[in-house]
Design a protein around this motif. Structure first.
Motif, PDB file in Angstrom:
ATOM      1  N   UNK A  69       0.793  -1.229   0.000  1.00 51.95           N
ATOM      2  CA  UNK A  69       0.000   0.000   0.000  1.00 51.95           C
ATOM      3  C   UNK A  69       0.827   1.282   0.000  1.00 51.95           C
ATOM      4  N   UNK A  70       2.140   1.192  -0.197  1.00 45.39           N
ATOM      5  CA  UNK A  70       2.989   2.393  -0.195  1.00 45.39           C
ATOM      6  C   UNK A  70       3.951   2.476  -1.365  1.00 45.39           C
ATOM      7  N   UNK A  71       4.819   1.459  -1.520  1.00 44.03           N
ATOM      8  CA  UNK A  71       5.863   1.593  -2.537  1.00 44.03           C
ATOM      9  C   UNK A  71       6.498   0.259  -2.886  1.00 44.03           C
ATOM     10  N   UNK A  72       7.103   0.254  -4.055  1.00 44.38           N
ATOM     11  CA  UNK A  72       8.026  -0.826  -4.393  1.00 44.38           C
ATOM     12  C   UNK A  72       9.118  -0.272  -5.292  1.00 44.38           C
ATOM     13  N   UNK A  73      10.271  -0.915  -5.178  1.00 41.55           N
ATOM     14  CA  UNK A  73      11.439  -0.566  -5.985  1.00 41.55           C
ATOM     15  C   UNK A  73      11.895  -1.845  -6.659  1.00 41.55           C
ATOM     16  N   UNK A  74      12.287  -1.710  -7.922  1.00 43.41           N
ATOM     17  CA  UNK A  74      12.855  -2.874  -8.584  1.00 43.41           C
ATOM     18  C   UNK A  74      14.054  -2.462  -9.401  1.00 43.41           C
ATOM     19  N   UNK A  75      14.900  -3.469  -9.729  1.00 41.85           N
ATOM     20  CA  UNK A  75      16.131  -3.206 -10.462  1.00 41.85           C
ATOM     21  C   UNK A  75      16.252  -4.149 -11.646  1.00 41.85           C
ATOM     22  N   UNK A  76      16.884  -3.622 -12.679  1.00 41.86           N
ATOM     23  CA  UNK A  76      17.242  -4.413 -13.847  1.00 41.86           C
ATOM     24  C   UNK A  76      18.729  -4.183 -14.103  1.00 41.86           C
ATOM     25  N   UNK A  77      19.432  -5.263 -14.361  1.00 47.22           N
ATOM     26  CA  UNK A  77      20.868  -5.156 -14.617  1.00 47.22           C
ATOM     27  C   UNK A  77      21.182  -5.614 -16.034  1.00 47.22           C
ATOM     28  N   UNK A  78      22.055  -4.860 -16.662  1.00 45.00           N
ATOM     29  CA  UNK A  78      22.604  -5.254 -17.949  1.00 45.00           C
ATOM     30  C   UNK A  78      24.089  -4.914 -17.893  1.00 45.00           C
ATOM     31  N   UNK A  79      24.888  -5.412 -18.818  1.00 47.84           N
ATOM     32  CA  UNK A  79      26.319  -5.147 -18.728  1.00 47.84           C
ATOM     33  C   UNK A  79      26.614  -3.635 -18.623  1.00 47.84           C
ATOM     34  N   UNK A  80      27.246  -3.251 -17.526  1.00 49.81           N
ATOM     35  CA  UNK A  80      27.669  -1.864 -17.335  1.00 49.81           C
ATOM     36  C   UNK A  80      26.623  -0.914 -16.795  1.00 49.81           C
ATOM     37  N   UNK A  81      25.369  -1.370 -16.604  1.00 49.45           N
ATOM     38  CA  UNK A  81      24.305  -0.467 -16.156  1.00 49.45           C
ATOM     39  C   UNK A  81      23.344  -1.199 -15.221  1.00 49.45           C
ATOM     40  N   UNK A  82      23.030  -0.538 -14.127  1.00 49.67           N
ATOM     41  CA  UNK A  82      21.950  -0.989 -13.244  1.00 49.67           C
ATOM     42  C   UNK A  82      20.880   0.092 -13.281  1.00 49.67           C
TER      43      UNK A  82
END
Length: 139
Positions: A69-82
């Motif tokens: 009910x407030x927030x979520x954070x997610x990440x994606x990684x690829x070579x050289x970049x998050x």
């Protein structure tokens, strides 16, 4: 690169949150998302999703923080970049809701990616915020 957009939505925070965390429905809200496939069930800590966007390779996003009910954070990684995407819903000052979407790219190739895709990335996040507002206010 850092991009942030805040939008006020004339809908209850619960309504907005339920739309926001239903990532498989995002293609109904915005042309910036073609398809989202949940790989580990609903959005929660550690869950993954494969996101398909126009003109970009499919990316696996992993939820790194989640508060119902407030927030979520997610990440994606690829070579050289998050790439880290933040999604936050708060009660609005005058009723309704305030949504803040953030996108951060870090790593040695982040400056190059910002030059090549920065305007598209900002446009896509803006489209997502606008689409969420439209759907939430019509619910």
């Amino acid at each position: 690169m850092h991009f942030e957009i805040t939008v006020d939505i004339d809908a209850a925070p619960e309504t907005v949150w339920n739309l926001l965390k239903d990532v498989e429905r995002w293609p109904d809200m915005t042309a910036s998302i073609n398809r989202v496939e949940l790989l580990d069930g609903p959005v929660r800590d550690g869950a993954r999703a494969r996101v398909h966007q126009p003109g970009m390779p499919a990316a696996i996003w992993t939820v790194t923080a989640f508060t119902e009910n407030e927030n979520f954070t997610w990440q994606s990684r690829s070579p050289g970049v998050t790439t880290t995407g933040g999604h936050e819903v708060r009660p609005g000052a005058a009723g309704g809701s305030t949504v803040r979407l953030t996108l951060d790219q870090t790593g040695p190739l982040a400056p190059v990616l910002a030059l090549l895709l920065g305007s598209r990335t900002r446009r896509y996040v803006t489209m997502e915020a606008t689409g969420l507002k439209t759907i939430a206010e019509s619910s």
